[in-house]
Motif scaffolding. Sequence first.
Motif, mmCIF file in Angstrom:
data_model
loop_
_atom_site.group_PDB
_atom_site.id
_atom_site.type_symbol
_atom_site.label_atom_id
_atom_site.label_comp_id
_atom_site.label_asym_id
_atom_site.label_seq_id
_atom_site.Cartn_x
_atom_site.Cartn_y
_atom_site.Cartn_z
ATOM 1 N N UNK A 63 -6.365 -112.001 -58.834
ATOM 2 C CA UNK A 63 -4.974 -111.512 -58.717
ATOM 3 C C UNK A 63 -4.335 -111.342 -60.089
ATOM 4 N N UNK A 64 -3.414 -110.377 -60.168
ATOM 5 C CA UNK A 64 -2.708 -110.120 -61.425
ATOM 6 C C UNK A 64 -1.965 -111.351 -61.904
ATOM 7 N N UNK A 65 -1.337 -112.088 -60.997
ATOM 8 C CA UNK A 65 -0.495 -113.218 -61.394
ATOM 9 C C UNK A 65 -1.296 -114.365 -61.977
ATOM 10 N N UNK A 66 -2.567 -114.506 -61.579
ATOM 11 C CA UNK A 66 -3.367 -115.658 -62.020
ATOM 12 C C UNK A 66 -4.105 -115.395 -63.326
ATOM 13 N N UNK A 67 -4.604 -114.179 -63.517
ATOM 14 C CA UNK A 67 -5.372 -113.873 -64.740
ATOM 15 C C UNK A 67 -5.102 -112.429 -65.132
ATOM 16 N N UNK A 68 -3.951 -112.199 -65.758
ATOM 17 C CA UNK A 68 -3.527 -110.838 -66.080
ATOM 18 C C UNK A 68 -4.483 -110.162 -67.063
ATOM 19 N N UNK A 69 -4.828 -110.846 -68.139
ATOM 20 C CA UNK A 69 -5.694 -110.251 -69.169
ATOM 21 C C UNK A 69 -7.079 -109.930 -68.615
ATOM 22 N N UNK A 139 3.422 -108.079 -59.069
ATOM 23 C CA UNK A 139 4.422 -108.708 -59.927
ATOM 24 C C UNK A 139 5.700 -108.999 -59.149
ATOM 25 N N UNK A 140 6.158 -108.031 -58.369
ATOM 26 C CA UNK A 140 7.365 -108.235 -57.561
ATOM 27 C C UNK A 140 7.148 -109.320 -56.516
ATOM 28 N N UNK A 141 5.968 -109.290 -55.859
ATOM 29 C CA UNK A 141 5.671 -110.277 -54.824
ATOM 30 C C UNK A 141 5.627 -111.690 -55.406
ATOM 31 N N UNK A 142 4.985 -111.830 -56.576
ATOM 32 C CA UNK A 142 4.896 -113.140 -57.216
ATOM 33 C C UNK A 142 6.268 -113.630 -57.649
ATOM 34 N N UNK A 143 7.080 -112.730 -58.209
ATOM 35 C CA UNK A 143 8.424 -113.115 -58.658
ATOM 36 C C UNK A 143 9.275 -113.575 -57.479
ATOM 37 N N UNK A 144 9.224 -112.797 -56.372
ATOM 38 C CA UNK A 144 9.998 -113.190 -55.183
ATOM 39 C C UNK A 144 9.517 -114.525 -54.644
ATOM 40 N N UNK A 145 8.194 -114.711 -54.605
ATOM 41 C CA UNK A 145 7.628 -115.949 -54.069
ATOM 42 C C UNK A 145 8.057 -117.152 -54.892
ATOM 43 N N UNK A 146 7.997 -117.015 -56.243
ATOM 44 C CA UNK A 146 8.393 -118.124 -57.107
ATOM 45 C C UNK A 146 9.870 -118.448 -56.956
ATOM 46 N N UNK A 147 10.714 -117.399 -56.863
ATOM 47 C CA UNK A 147 12.148 -117.628 -56.704
ATOM 48 C C UNK A 147 12.438 -118.337 -55.392
ATOM 49 N N UNK A 148 11.805 -117.864 -54.307
ATOM 50 C CA UNK A 148 12.024 -118.476 -52.987
ATOM 51 C C UNK A 148 11.544 -119.920 -52.981
#
Length: 443
Positions: A63-69, A139-148
């Motif tokens: 996933x992008x959120x776990x290992x972007x590079x 990116x949007x999904x991860x950001x929303x999940x972290x905020x929630x």
Amino acid sequence: MKRNNFITLFWVSLAVSMFFFFAFTSEKTIENFLYTILISMLYSFVLGGGNGMLNSFLNKRIPWAEATTKRAILSIASILILNFVLVYFCNYVNFVLIQKAVTTETFFSEKYNFINWFTINVALLISAFLHAKGFMEELKKTSRKEVVEQKLIAKSANAQFESLKNQLDPHFLFNSLNVLSSLIDENPQQAQKFTASMSKIYRYVLEQKDKELVTVEDEIEFAKTYCNLLKTRFEDSVDFVFDVAKEDYQKYVVPLSLQLLLENCIKHNFATSSKPLVIRIFSDGGTLCIENNLQVREQIKESSGIGLSNIVQRYALLTKRNVFIEKSEDYFKVKLPMLSAKPNIVSVKPDDEIKAYKRAQKRVKEIKGFYTNLISYCIIIPFLIFINLFTGSRSHWFWFPALGWGIGLASHAFQVFGIGESWQEKKIREIMNQQKNRNNGNI
């Protein structure tokens, strides 16, 4: 890929086939129309479906959120290899097997290499769009999940803490009124003094109950005042001994913990002049101890345990150190952790949080900038190739912008995902963490 994606590919291929049939086909027959649909579906399902499945596979595994590079490097490498193979496969099936316009030898000649290269760039455009879209959605999904998650954690912790603190008011009031009702019958004059003192104590309860921690000194002073009230009722039947080291006075405990434990001592033990109840409050190895000799009173109904459980739960919300309870045939002891400093409820300072947000914002802009550059390359270079080849120019001048821009694009990718400022920052953090761990090991 999901069913909706295949339906989308079907409608896209149908629309493209109708466009090419009515715009570029000279003989508008049913046979040519079916050929156009077949060829359009070949490219749509093979290229679109292949890139879509690759994107879905990478989303599950990396996933992008776990290992972007790592994900970016693998995405670039995989889409280049995959589209190269798929384009050659589609073109071979189209020109050699379906249309039978050329032989296999002619297909791999210089003329068709240009056509293949042009088609590869178009496929890269589609693939880059899919991967960039997937990145932004992740990116949007991860950001929303972290905020929630953070909001839920904060609300849950606040609600739990408020619930625990709100238990103190009725608990203290109920026990104090029980003492007062007993004094009214036994000694009305003392009952008046008790009422005046109780108002002072209740003021302290109201002041301190909203605090997470109070100093040991404040809690001891309050406990002494409360013990004087208990002494008024029980006289020689109860003795209180305070032996807390002065150096521990500036440490912290949860508010009203001593009062709740003193109430428990009186509630669960009998006390007489011949067998007095002795309650000791002292410090021992970083803990504040409340100990009493065990003289268990017969209980008419089972205790709710609200006082002790309240203390245990409030400590659990503030520190990893546990409340210890010791019980033997002769004594009952509770050990409260004394904290040397108030724990930070917010793990990141506001300034640090702002800096971290700005760094994250800058990182997102860098990645978005790279994908914008990649999509632009995949749009403009095929367009230049098209102009160069179909205008009949003898010189293949499109190689110059393709190679020059390609080198710049590769440099941009290395800078964003591997080599450059982000790589330097990672190495600096790694070295600093190693030095920090080494220093902690020497302490």
